[in-house]
Design a protein around this motif. Structure first.
Motif, PDB file in Angstrom:
ATOM      1  N   ASN A 161      -0.112   5.026  -1.001  1.00  0.00           N
ATOM      2  CA  ASN A 161      -1.448   5.265  -0.439  1.00  0.00           C
ATOM      3  C   ASN A 161      -2.471   5.780  -1.442  1.00  0.00           C
ATOM      4  OD1 ASN A 161      -1.935   4.351   2.094  1.00  0.00           O
ATOM      5  ND2 ASN A 161      -1.124   6.140   3.149  1.00  0.00           N
ATOM      6  N   LYS A 162      -2.247   5.581  -2.728  1.00  0.00           N
ATOM      7  CA  LYS A 162      -3.194   6.061  -3.750  1.00  0.00           C
ATOM      8  C   LYS A 162      -3.843   4.865  -4.435  1.00  0.00           C
ATOM      9  CE  LYS A 162      -0.847  10.437  -4.536  1.00  0.00           C
ATOM     10  NZ  LYS A 162       0.349  10.199  -3.663  1.00  0.00           N
ATOM     11  N   VAL A 163      -5.162   4.742  -4.243  1.00  0.00           N
ATOM     12  CA  VAL A 163      -5.886   3.562  -4.724  1.00  0.00           C
ATOM     13  C   VAL A 163      -5.732   3.349  -6.237  1.00  0.00           C
ATOM     14  CG1 VAL A 163      -8.180   2.525  -4.964  1.00  0.00           C
ATOM     15  CG2 VAL A 163      -7.506   3.562  -2.788  1.00  0.00           C
ATOM     16  N   PRO A 164      -5.933   4.396  -7.099  1.00  0.00           N
ATOM     17  CA  PRO A 164      -5.798   4.146  -8.548  1.00  0.00           C
ATOM     18  C   PRO A 164      -4.405   3.641  -8.915  1.00  0.00           C
ATOM     19  CG  PRO A 164      -6.763   6.312  -8.135  1.00  0.00           C
ATOM     20  CD  PRO A 164      -6.305   5.786  -6.807  1.00  0.00           C
ATOM     21  N   GLN A 165      -3.405   4.140  -8.211  1.00  0.00           N
ATOM     22  CA  GLN A 165      -2.027   3.687  -8.468  1.00  0.00           C
ATOM     23  C   GLN A 165      -1.895   2.195  -8.154  1.00  0.00           C
ATOM     24  OE1 GLN A 165       0.837   6.262  -6.542  1.00  0.00           O
ATOM     25  NE2 GLN A 165       2.539   4.902  -6.981  1.00  0.00           N
ATOM     26  N   GLN A 166      -2.488   1.785  -7.042  1.00  0.00           N
ATOM     27  CA  GLN A 166      -2.406   0.365  -6.685  1.00  0.00           C
ATOM     28  C   GLN A 166      -3.166  -0.488  -7.692  1.00  0.00           C
ATOM     29  OE1 GLN A 166      -3.969  -1.142  -2.793  1.00  0.00           O
ATOM     30  NE2 GLN A 166      -1.990  -2.169  -2.713  1.00  0.00           N
ATOM     31  N   PRO A 216      -8.910   4.974   8.320  1.00  0.00           N
ATOM     32  CA  PRO A 216     -10.208   4.296   8.223  1.00  0.00           C
ATOM     33  C   PRO A 216     -10.383   3.402   6.992  1.00  0.00           C
ATOM     34  CG  PRO A 216     -10.444   6.705   8.027  1.00  0.00           C
ATOM     35  CD  PRO A 216      -9.016   6.433   8.376  1.00  0.00           C
ATOM     36  N   ALA A 217      -9.614   3.622   5.918  1.00  0.00           N
ATOM     37  CA  ALA A 217      -9.759   2.752   4.736  1.00  0.00           C
ATOM     38  C   ALA A 217      -9.116   1.385   4.968  1.00  0.00           C
ATOM     39  CB  ALA A 217      -9.121   3.411   3.516  1.00  0.00           C
ATOM     40  N   ASP A 218      -8.165   1.331   5.876  1.00  0.00           N
ATOM     41  CA  ASP A 218      -7.443   0.083   6.172  1.00  0.00           C
ATOM     42  C   ASP A 218      -8.308  -0.771   7.095  1.00  0.00           C
ATOM     43  OD1 ASP A 218      -5.861  -1.898   7.280  1.00  0.00           O
ATOM     44  OD2 ASP A 218      -4.289  -0.547   7.997  1.00  0.00           O
ATOM     45  N   PRO A 219      -8.740  -1.952   6.636  1.00  0.00           N
ATOM     46  CA  PRO A 219      -9.623  -2.768   7.471  1.00  0.00           C
ATOM     47  C   PRO A 219      -9.009  -3.184   8.805  1.00  0.00           C
ATOM     48  CG  PRO A 219      -8.991  -3.935   5.452  1.00  0.00           C
ATOM     49  CD  PRO A 219      -8.470  -2.543   5.323  1.00  0.00           C
ATOM     50  N   PRO A 258       0.798  -1.233   0.000  1.00  0.00           N
ATOM     51  CA  PRO A 258       0.000   0.000   0.000  1.00  0.00           C
ATOM     52  C   PRO A 258       0.828   1.279   0.000  1.00  0.00           C
ATOM     53  CG  PRO A 258      -0.012  -1.013   2.188  1.00  0.00           C
ATOM     54  CD  PRO A 258       0.678  -1.976   1.273  1.00  0.00           C
ATOM     55  N   TRP A 259       1.919   1.275   0.726  1.00  0.00           N
ATOM     56  CA  TRP A 259       2.820   2.427   0.791  1.00  0.00           C
ATOM     57  C   TRP A 259       4.076   1.973   1.523  1.00  0.00           C
ATOM     58  CZ3 TRP A 259       2.136   6.659   5.100  1.00  0.00           C
ATOM     59  CH2 TRP A 259       1.812   6.078   6.310  1.00  0.00           C
ATOM     60  N   LEU A 260       5.030   2.876   1.644  1.00  0.00           N
ATOM     61  CA  LEU A 260       6.246   2.532   2.384  1.00  0.00           C
ATOM     62  C   LEU A 260       6.416   3.484   3.558  1.00  0.00           C
ATOM     63  CD1 LEU A 260       8.609   1.838  -0.672  1.00  0.00           C
ATOM     64  CD2 LEU A 260       7.390   0.170   0.724  1.00  0.00           C
ATOM     65  N   GLY A 261       5.267   3.940   4.099  1.00  0.00           N
ATOM     66  CA  GLY A 261       5.291   4.987   5.120  1.00  0.00           C
ATOM     67  C   GLY A 261       5.589   4.502   6.528  1.00  0.00           C
TER      68      GLY A 261
END
Ligand code: BGC
Length: 379
Positions: free
Chosen positions: A95-100, A193-196, A63-66
């Protein structure tokens, strides 16, 4: 960073024993798998019985490397998949859905046989994963649940409800150890909140904390006790720090004794905020990931606890499943199942473990890098 399995297993076992002792359990949506339930077929039909080439391409969509855990995952998937003979194709999506979604599409186009996905948003991948399934790709969820799709064959993770329960219990234990007699002033933070995982971490923590709020042991002065109020958009440390700055206005004539934090980055942001507000004593904080920087803060007495969920074990478990698929043996038997909104999906679960200054030496005994950080910074 190298973690050796034996010590970790000891630590993880201790963690699961501690949890049993405090009465924790799996999440409400998680059920033990029955011998021939629908959940099992959902998790076992994918991958087929034919297997695939031993040098196949394996996609990994992060999802990201944060936070440190995702950076470790990037390195360890590269190492472990290469060692196993596969061709790793690893992407992180900022963290960008379209990118993923695009990264996963590209993995399908490049002929990946398995795609491992740590979703940014558990609910936003149904369509691209449907294409993966149609192309005969097996999808494995990594660390986070993938929701509202039948195109996922299993999820490898540390129990999220259990992680939250450990955080809640660590907060209670820390308050009793460091802040004298109750009542204690606390505030609550959740993750993105998007992360289950985030609502489940919070739910697990509240399983432990709510009864103590109800009986007056804990006081949440802000009154912000719902996940939606406590959540931190995108797991962004700066947003958490800004919220804590605002909450500190409730504590001008009083001290805050403890804060529930969903991970280490947010914990450090909260501690920084409290210090900047001029409070002399550090509140008891929880965390997650055993990040290097938080191991230092724990050694110095600035952060009370974290929860270890070793990336090496999670990646190792995932690669084990990929090897089983490659050999034509399908998905192994899951430990439990969770309803993802569409199907009961198999869960392959590992046990998280609480780390504090008191037990860090034992828990990190065979993690040379973290142990050294801890010992070098003890005060
Ligand atoms: C992971 C945590 C991580 C957080 C933010 C969660 O899904 O389980 O380990 O700190 O995401 O990246």
């Amino acid at each position: 960073m190298k973690l050796r399995a034996s010590a970790l297993l000891t630590a993880l076992l201790a963690g699961s024993l501690a949890l049993t002792a405090c009465g924790g359990g799996r999440g409400a949506t998680e059920t033990e798998t029955t011998s021939s339930g629908a959940s099992q077929s959902a998790s076992q039909d994918a991958g087929g019985s034919e297997g695939f080439a031993a040098d196949a391409t394996i996609g990994v969509a992060l999802p990201w490397l944060g936070t440190q855990n995702w950076m470790e995952a990037q390195t360890l998937f590269e190492q472990q998949l290469t060692e196993a003979g596969f061709k790793p194709l690893i992407q992180a999506a900022d963290n960008k859905v379209p990118q993923q979604q695009q990264q996963i599409e590209a993995m399908i186009e490049q002929g990946a046989k398995v795609i491992v996905v740590g979703p940014i948003d558990g609910t936003q991948l149904g369509s691209v994963l449907g294409s993966a399934k149609d192309a005969g790709v097996t999808v494995i969820g990594y660390d986070r649940l993938i929701q509202n799709t039948d195109a996922v064959s299993g999820i490898v993770q540390f129990g999220s409800i259990r992680t939250g329960e450990l955080q809640g219990q660590a907060l209670l234990d820390g308050l009793a150890a460091e802040k004298g007699e109750p009542p204690y002033n606390i505030e609550l933070f959740g993750g993105g909140p998007a992360d289950p995982n985030a609502p489940d971490f919070f739910k697990g923590a509240m399983n432990v904390l709510q009864p103590k709020i109800d009986d007056g042991t804990l006081v949440v002065k802000s009154g912000q006790m719902d996940f939606t109020q406590a959540a931190t958009q995108d797991w962004d440390n700066a947003r958490a720090q800004a919220r804590m700055d605002t909450l500190m206005s409730n504590y001008s004539g009083d001290e805050i004794d403890g804060v529930l934090s969903p991970n280490d980055g947010i914990a450090r942001a909260i501690i920084t905020s409290v210090k900047q507000a001029g409070q002399a004593s550090v509140p008891v904080l929880t965390g997650l990931d055993a990040e290097n920087e938080s191991i230092v803060w724990i050694a110095k007495g600035d952060q009370y606890s974290t929860v270890g969920k070793p990336t090496e074990l999670l990646v190792g478990k995932t690669v084990e499943i990929i090897k089983s698929l490659q050999a034509g043996q399908g998905m192994p038997e899951p430990d439990a199942t969770a309803n993802n909104g569409t199907i009961d999906v198999g869960l392959y679960q590992l046990d998280p473990v609480v780390i504090t200054k008191a037990n860090a030496k034992e828990v990190l005994a065979n993690d040379a890098a973290r142990l050294k950080l801890f010992e070098d910074n003890l005060s």
